[in-house]
Design a protein around this motif. Sequence first.
Motif, PDB file in Angstrom:
ATOM      1  N   HIS A 112       7.224  24.209 -34.761  1.00 39.23           N
ATOM      2  CA  HIS A 112       7.814  24.205 -33.321  1.00 39.23           C
ATOM      3  C   HIS A 112       6.775  24.113 -32.436  1.00 39.23           C
ATOM      4  CE1 HIS A 112      11.238  25.917 -35.615  1.00 39.23           C
ATOM      5  NE2 HIS A 112      10.451  26.924 -35.993  1.00 39.23           N
ATOM      6  N   PHE A 113       5.410  23.821 -32.699  1.00 35.59           N
ATOM      7  CA  PHE A 113       4.689  23.669 -31.415  1.00 35.59           C
ATOM      8  C   PHE A 113       4.784  22.127 -30.765  1.00 35.59           C
ATOM      9  CE2 PHE A 113       1.007  26.389 -33.026  1.00 35.59           C
ATOM     10  CZ  PHE A 113       1.789  27.454 -33.388  1.00 35.59           C
ATOM     11  N   GLU A 114       4.448  21.716 -29.547  1.00 38.60           N
ATOM     12  CA  GLU A 114       4.429  20.578 -29.222  1.00 38.60           C
ATOM     13  C   GLU A 114       3.405  19.787 -29.826  1.00 38.60           C
ATOM     14  OE1 GLU A 114       4.053  18.297 -24.827  1.00 38.60           O
ATOM     15  OE2 GLU A 114       4.720  20.361 -24.863  1.00 38.60           O
ATOM     16  N   LYS A 115       3.519  18.439 -30.266  1.00 36.91           N
ATOM     17  CA  LYS A 115       2.580  17.718 -30.910  1.00 36.91           C
ATOM     18  C   LYS A 115       1.820  16.674 -29.842  1.00 36.91           C
ATOM     19  CE  LYS A 115       3.803  18.984 -35.095  1.00 36.91           C
ATOM     20  NZ  LYS A 115       4.200  20.290 -34.654  1.00 36.91           N
ATOM     21  N   ASP A 116       0.457  16.721 -30.025  1.00 38.75           N
ATOM     22  CA  ASP A 116      -0.474  15.986 -29.343  1.00 38.75           C
ATOM     23  C   ASP A 116      -0.666  14.686 -29.884  1.00 38.75           C
ATOM     24  OD1 ASP A 116      -2.586  15.962 -31.006  1.00 38.75           O
ATOM     25  OD2 ASP A 116      -3.178  17.983 -30.078  1.00 38.75           O
ATOM     26  N   ARG A 117      -1.325  13.663 -29.381  1.00 37.89           N
ATOM     27  CA  ARG A 117      -1.676  12.337 -29.836  1.00 37.89           C
ATOM     28  C   ARG A 117      -1.929  12.305 -31.323  1.00 37.89           C
ATOM     29  NH1 ARG A 117      -4.983   8.230 -30.490  1.00 37.89           N
ATOM     30  NH2 ARG A 117      -6.639   9.584 -30.014  1.00 37.89           N
ATOM     31  N   MET A 118      -3.147  13.164 -31.548  1.00 34.44           N
ATOM     32  CA  MET A 118      -3.745  13.227 -32.887  1.00 34.44           C
ATOM     33  C   MET A 118      -2.593  13.880 -33.869  1.00 34.44           C
ATOM     34  SD  MET A 118      -6.443  12.139 -32.493  1.00 34.44           S
ATOM     35  CE  MET A 118      -7.131  12.238 -34.266  1.00 34.44           C
ATOM     36  N   GLU A 119      -1.733  14.907 -33.572  1.00 32.93           N
ATOM     37  CA  GLU A 119      -0.810  15.330 -34.262  1.00 32.93           C
ATOM     38  C   GLU A 119       0.245  14.562 -34.729  1.00 32.93           C
ATOM     39  OE1 GLU A 119      -1.879  19.951 -33.166  1.00 32.93           O
ATOM     40  OE2 GLU A 119      -0.533  18.957 -31.982  1.00 32.93           O
ATOM     41  N   LEU A 120       0.629  13.706 -33.928  1.00 31.53           N
ATOM     42  CA  LEU A 120       1.595  12.252 -34.448  1.00 31.53           C
ATOM     43  C   LEU A 120       0.991  11.435 -35.199  1.00 31.53           C
ATOM     44  CD1 LEU A 120       2.962  12.329 -30.630  1.00 31.53           C
ATOM     45  CD2 LEU A 120       4.171  13.278 -32.388  1.00 31.53           C
ATOM     46  N   SER A 121      -0.152  11.768 -35.777  1.00 37.54           N
ATOM     47  CA  SER A 121      -0.317  10.521 -36.804  1.00 37.54           C
ATOM     48  C   SER A 121      -0.049  10.417 -37.935  1.00 37.54           C
ATOM     49  CB  SER A 121      -1.995  10.813 -36.831  1.00 37.54           C
ATOM     50  OG  SER A 121      -2.780  10.782 -35.657  1.00 37.54           O
ATOM     51  N   GLY A 122       1.011  11.346 -38.460  1.00 39.67           N
ATOM     52  CA  GLY A 122       1.834  11.395 -39.755  1.00 39.67           C
ATOM     53  C   GLY A 122       1.156  11.946 -40.973  1.00 39.67           C
ATOM     54  N   GLU A 123       2.008  12.435 -42.037  1.00 43.09           N
ATOM     55  CA  GLU A 123       1.387  13.059 -43.098  1.00 43.09           C
ATOM     56  C   GLU A 123       0.467  12.677 -44.028  1.00 43.09           C
ATOM     57  OE1 GLU A 123       4.503  14.093 -46.295  1.00 43.09           O
ATOM     58  OE2 GLU A 123       5.764  14.342 -44.490  1.00 43.09           O
ATOM     59  N   THR A 124       0.479  11.099 -44.197  1.00 41.99           N
ATOM     60  CA  THR A 124      -0.474  10.593 -44.911  1.00 41.99           C
ATOM     61  C   THR A 124      -1.798  10.440 -44.277  1.00 41.99           C
ATOM     62  OG1 THR A 124      -0.116   8.165 -44.247  1.00 41.99           O
ATOM     63  CG2 THR A 124       0.907   8.802 -46.164  1.00 41.99           C
ATOM     64  N   PHE A 125      -1.845  10.574 -42.885  1.00 40.39           N
ATOM     65  CA  PHE A 125      -3.061  10.633 -42.404  1.00 40.39           C
ATOM     66  C   PHE A 125      -3.795  12.002 -42.605  1.00 40.39           C
ATOM     67  CE2 PHE A 125      -5.117  12.237 -38.125  1.00 40.39           C
ATOM     68  CZ  PHE A 125      -6.153  11.577 -38.204  1.00 40.39           C
ATOM     69  N   PHE A 126      -3.005  13.011 -42.451  1.00 39.03           N
ATOM     70  CA  PHE A 126      -3.447  14.416 -42.610  1.00 39.03           C
ATOM     71  C   PHE A 126      -3.693  14.762 -43.975  1.00 39.03           C
ATOM     72  CE2 PHE A 126      -1.833  15.318 -38.310  1.00 39.03           C
ATOM     73  CZ  PHE A 126      -2.739  16.020 -37.782  1.00 39.03           C
ATOM     74  N   GLU A 127      -3.223  13.972 -44.958  1.00 41.44           N
ATOM     75  CA  GLU A 127      -3.553  14.259 -46.434  1.00 41.44           C
ATOM     76  C   GLU A 127      -5.079  13.574 -46.409  1.00 41.44           C
ATOM     77  OE1 GLU A 127      -2.444  15.324 -49.113  1.00 41.44           O
ATOM     78  OE2 GLU A 127      -0.337  15.766 -48.253  1.00 41.44           O
ATOM     79  N   ARG A 128      -5.568  12.499 -45.667  1.00 43.73           N
ATOM     80  CA  ARG A 128      -6.773  11.880 -45.872  1.00 43.73           C
ATOM     81  C   ARG A 128      -7.827  12.620 -45.215  1.00 43.73           C
ATOM     82  NH1 ARG A 128      -3.910   6.886 -44.772  1.00 43.73           N
ATOM     83  NH2 ARG A 128      -4.769   6.857 -42.595  1.00 43.73           N
ATOM     84  N   VAL A 129      -7.314  13.472 -43.955  1.00 44.54           N
ATOM     85  CA  VAL A 129      -8.151  14.075 -43.290  1.00 44.54           C
ATOM     86  C   VAL A 129      -8.474  15.700 -44.220  1.00 44.54           C
ATOM     87  CG1 VAL A 129      -8.272  15.878 -41.294  1.00 44.54           C
ATOM     88  CG2 VAL A 129      -7.164  13.804 -41.119  1.00 44.54           C
TER      89      VAL A 129
END
Length: 201
Positions: A145-162
């Motif tokens: 429910h949080f508003e997303k910033d530019r980094m958080e809009l980078s997508g699921e596979t990006f966050f898997e790599r992170v």
Amino acid sequence: MLITFEGIDGSGKSTQISLLKNELQEQGYSVYVFREPGGTDLSEMIRGILLNPEIDIDPVTEVLLFSSARSQLIAEKVKPLLDNNDVVILDRFYDSTTAYQGYGRQSLAIDQIHQINKAATHGVKPDVTFYLRLSPQVAAERTKHFEKDRMELSGETFFERVYNGFEQLAKNEERFKTINAEKSIEEIHQDILNFVKEFLS
Ligand code: ADP
Ligand code: TYD
């Protein structure tokens, strides 16, 4: 003493930092908390650029902007406080650049990221790094429910790599203390406190 907190967005860093800060202050320590990117006037301006979803940023420029914000924070605030033997807690430090820009964006070779990190930190290294390990799926659920910033809009596979980047760091870096961030807020706080107390004594 320099304590840093790392982990993906929504892993509970800010929650735990605030609890740890209060506890250490009650025990009489002078404690300073800074967030990255941020913590100085200039670094907060750079943060505004980095997190603004309306600005397109080249991946190499992104590394350099996070590093510029860091360099200013360390030189202006963190180094003088550490020289004065204060306790400094950082909500993210250069391990985030390795995980997000190195592993996530794959903008430069990890080796190059390490070199840039070295320059931006003015030789300052954490005494301990608490890595709040949480799967990207659970973190996304917690922050849906949080508003997303530019980094958080980078997508699921990006966050898997992170996430994999942080796991790699946890394997390689002795100073990383991996915390199971799925536990309750109070349990995690106690885990962290036990370690910090041992370190400070
Ligand atoms: P971060 O600073 O790593 O982005 P936050 O501390 O802001 O994470 O936590 C993200 C969200 O998850 C907040 O709504 C917070 O209240 C909640 N939260 C934090 N720790 C826990 C926990 N251990 N269990 C469940 N929810 C948590
Ligand atoms: P922030 O809101 O402070 O993080 P969180 O959501 O975990 O509370 O936002 C900072 C964002 O910038 C976050 O998505 C991580 C990212 N970041 C990098 O990509 N590289 C870095 O070097 C740093 C310090 C942060």
